[in-house]
Design an enzyme around this catalytic site. Structure first.
Site, mmCIF file in Angstrom:
data_model
loop_
_atom_site.group_PDB
_atom_site.id
_atom_site.type_symbol
_atom_site.label_atom_id
_atom_site.label_comp_id
_atom_site.label_asym_id
_atom_site.label_seq_id
_atom_site.Cartn_x
_atom_site.Cartn_y
_atom_site.Cartn_z
ATOM 1 N N ALA A 239 28.610 45.573 30.854
ATOM 2 C CA ALA A 239 29.265 44.626 29.958
ATOM 3 C C ALA A 239 28.386 43.417 29.661
ATOM 4 O O ALA A 239 27.285 43.271 30.187
ATOM 5 C CB ALA A 239 30.598 44.182 30.567
ATOM 6 N N HIS A 240 28.923 42.536 28.808
ATOM 7 C CA HIS A 240 28.140 41.393 28.350
ATOM 8 C C HIS A 240 27.760 40.458 29.492
ATOM 9 O O HIS A 240 28.497 40.247 30.430
ATOM 10 C CB HIS A 240 28.865 40.620 27.239
ATOM 11 N N ASN A 241 26.541 39.923 29.380
ATOM 12 C CA ASN A 241 25.995 38.945 30.323
ATOM 13 C C ASN A 241 25.790 39.492 31.733
ATOM 14 O O ASN A 241 25.630 38.726 32.683
ATOM 15 C CB ASN A 241 26.864 37.685 30.388
ATOM 16 N N SER A 259 29.464 39.596 33.177
ATOM 17 C CA SER A 259 28.755 38.614 34.014
ATOM 18 C C SER A 259 28.578 39.061 35.460
ATOM 19 O O SER A 259 28.364 38.241 36.354
ATOM 20 C CB SER A 259 29.462 37.252 33.975
#
Length: 347
Positions: A239-241, A259
């Site tokens: 997922a993002h980050n 994250s």
């Protein structure tokens, strides 16, 4: 192309036990051996196959003790598994690499294409994209505007690298994988959800391999990073980050929420899941279907189960689990007995 046992032993630092001049031209599993093939034996469960295999040469560990004579020529090495991996790499390097740009490929005039590059039919290279030397872009791959792909990379059919994302050198991405799709960011409101624009990128460092149909999402801001040497299996969601550490390996269907930071040299089993905004320390072993919901304690930790726990605790809990129906029945019986005693006492 044929190789003798002596030639192979010299390549991998092994010792021939049998005929130096025995020749092979292909690979085969030991249980499916055939004349002219080389096999290997590293798992003790397969030892019995060595006595009947038809393979001409078998790689074995130095310390293997045989109970009966074998017809195959043996090459003894420190680690048969590592030796066959090295031979397979050499074999792959000997295969001819595709070069040339197919006339059916679509390449933006502002794109920069390196030397000895292969770009297959119906591949699309966007504006200001950069493709490094010796990289192979198979059919139907899409490289977005401003994206960078390093040297000696291989992108198999239908891979998509979104705009501005960056791939290092010697990166391999298998069919259908997506690098840089939007992270899952939505803010609830009274009428539904407002999309949070995902304006970051994905950075894939050198020597990373990513399996088929895996997704690595672009960050909301900044970067989602897969560090050098990491190996991701098929059907993984990053997922993002998120950040995947150097030389970390992940089996199929692993999911990382936003994250999540995974350390270096971690090993993650299939279908393991990670909660968002947590940190997994270097060299952590995460078992299959494990659910990691908080930061891990330190290097070398082993985790299994959901929620994740120490294997010793997990197996003790599982030992108790199978007795729960009996314990529940006994508890009800005790409860009933206590109630009966209370009624007698009150009377």
């Amino acid at each position: 192309m044929e190789f003798t046992a002596k030639q192979i032993a010299e390549l991998i630092g092994g010792r021939v036990e049998g005929r130096d001049e025995a020749t092979v031209s292909t690979f085969a599993k030991i249980e499916e051996g055939k004349p002219g093939a080389i096999s290997f034996l590293s798992n003790p469960k397969y030892t019995h196959f060595i006595y009947d295999t038809q393979s001409t040469i078998v790689l074995v560990d130095d310390d293997l003790q045989l109970e009966h004579p074998v017809s195959a020529t043996l090459i003894r090495v420190k680690s048969a598994y590592e030796a066959v991996a090295h031979l397979l790499q050499l074999y792959q390097q000997m295969q001819p690499r595709k070069t040339g740009i197919d006339p059916l490929a679509s390449i933006a005039p502002t794109a920069t294409i390196g030397n000895n590059v292969y770009i297959g039919p119906f591949a699309v290279i966007g504006d200001h994209a950069v493709i490094g030397d010796g990289t192979q872009i198979y059919p139907h791959v899409v490289i977005g505007d401003g994206a960078t792909v390093g040297s000696q990379c291989t992108l198999y059919p239908s891979v998509v690298v979104y705009q501005q994302c960056r791939l290092g050198n010697r990166v391999t991405i298998h069919a259908g994988s997506i690098i840089g799709a939007d992270g899952f960011g939505f803010a609830p409101n009274q009428e539904g959800y407002d999309k949070i624009p995902q304006i970051g990128i994905v950075v894939i460092e050198d020597d990373v391999e990513i399996g088929a149909n895996t997704c690595v999402d672009r960050s909301t801001m900044g970067q989602t990073v897969v560090h050098k040497g990491a190996k991701l299996d098929n059907l993984i969601q990053v997922a993002h980050n998120c950040e995947v550490g150097e030389n970390t390996v992940m089996s199929a269907q692993v999911g990382l929420a936003g994250s999540t930071k995974i350390g270096d040299w971690c090993m993650v089993g299939g279908q393991a899941g990670f909660a968002g905004h947590i940190h997994v320390a270097d060299r952590t072993f995460v078992g299959a279907q494990c659910g990691v919901i908080s930061n891990t304690r330190g290097q070398g930790e082993q985790l299994i189960g959901s929620p994740a726990m120490d294997p010793k605790v997990f197996f003790r809990a599982q030992a108790v689990m199978k007795h729960l129906p009996d314990m529940y029945r006994e508890l009800n019986q005790l409860k009933k007995r206590v109630e009966e005693l209370q009624e007698k006492t009150e009377k």
